[in-house]
Design an enzyme around this catalytic site. Sequence first.
Site, mmCIF file in Angstrom:
data_model
loop_
_atom_site.group_PDB
_atom_site.id
_atom_site.type_symbol
_atom_site.label_atom_id
_atom_site.label_comp_id
_atom_site.label_asym_id
_atom_site.label_seq_id
_atom_site.Cartn_x
_atom_site.Cartn_y
_atom_site.Cartn_z
ATOM 1 N N ASP A 1 0.856 -1.178 0.000
ATOM 2 C CA ASP A 1 0.000 0.000 0.000
ATOM 3 C C ASP A 1 0.896 1.234 0.000
ATOM 4 O O ASP A 1 2.093 1.140 0.276
ATOM 5 C CB ASP A 1 -0.893 -0.031 1.238
ATOM 6 C CG ASP A 1 -1.971 1.039 1.208
ATOM 7 O OD1 ASP A 1 -2.240 1.574 0.116
ATOM 8 O OD2 ASP A 1 -2.533 1.345 2.274
ATOM 9 N N ASP B 1 -0.202 4.905 1.253
ATOM 10 C CA ASP B 1 -0.364 5.794 2.402
ATOM 11 C C ASP B 1 -0.095 5.071 3.718
ATOM 12 O O ASP B 1 -0.610 3.980 3.965
ATOM 13 C CB ASP B 1 -1.773 6.391 2.423
ATOM 14 C CG ASP B 1 -1.995 7.394 1.307
ATOM 15 O OD1 ASP B 1 -2.732 8.364 1.521
ATOM 16 O OD2 ASP B 1 -1.429 7.213 0.215
#
Length: 211
Positions: A109, A111
């Site tokens: 991922d 963020d």
Amino acid sequence: LVPLSQRARTAMSAHLAASAAAGRKSGKWLFPAGSESGHTTRQAFARDLKALAKLSQASGIEQISTTAFRLTNAQRAEGIAALCEKARLDFAFVPEDRRLADFHLMVMDMDSTLISIECIDEIADVVGKKAEVAAITEAAMRGEITDFQDSLRRRVALLKGVPAASLNEVYESRLRINPGAHALIDAAKAAGLQTLLVSGGFTFFADRVKD
């Protein structure tokens, strides 16, 4: 022993420790890595690490980087997760014969994983709408908004009309790659893995970070 300041950083370090060291020692390994503000001194961090070693019946503690440690021949035991949660340690068990080259793809991922921020929160802060965006996020966490897409649409709608200059300000002054990320990706590529960045966020940032 050097404690860290953010959980996102400890998570990255834990994955790095596991991937860089797998296959070098016998037995099963427990990888703790770093700490948050719960550790105010190196002595406190060392104490928690020794308690974890005792609980897991590890035969030794090895420091493999400034932020990651290997507990050799550690055994699974009830209470390890609770101890790590209280001490704010991230950990993972890795089989003795597991090697990074055994894998073909690494997906992460963006963020608060590859990077240290949540982009939507930082954009909202720059344009003075952080409180409004946070309120929607908190409502979703309380279960008042059960549809993630609905929650995301509401937050993004508050940012309508934000100029590109604000996005660039976030990218230039707030976005940082988490410690260990470059080493992790370099190690993965050296072992022959393909790397993939996944994000439900903004392409403005993803397109820049992926390079």
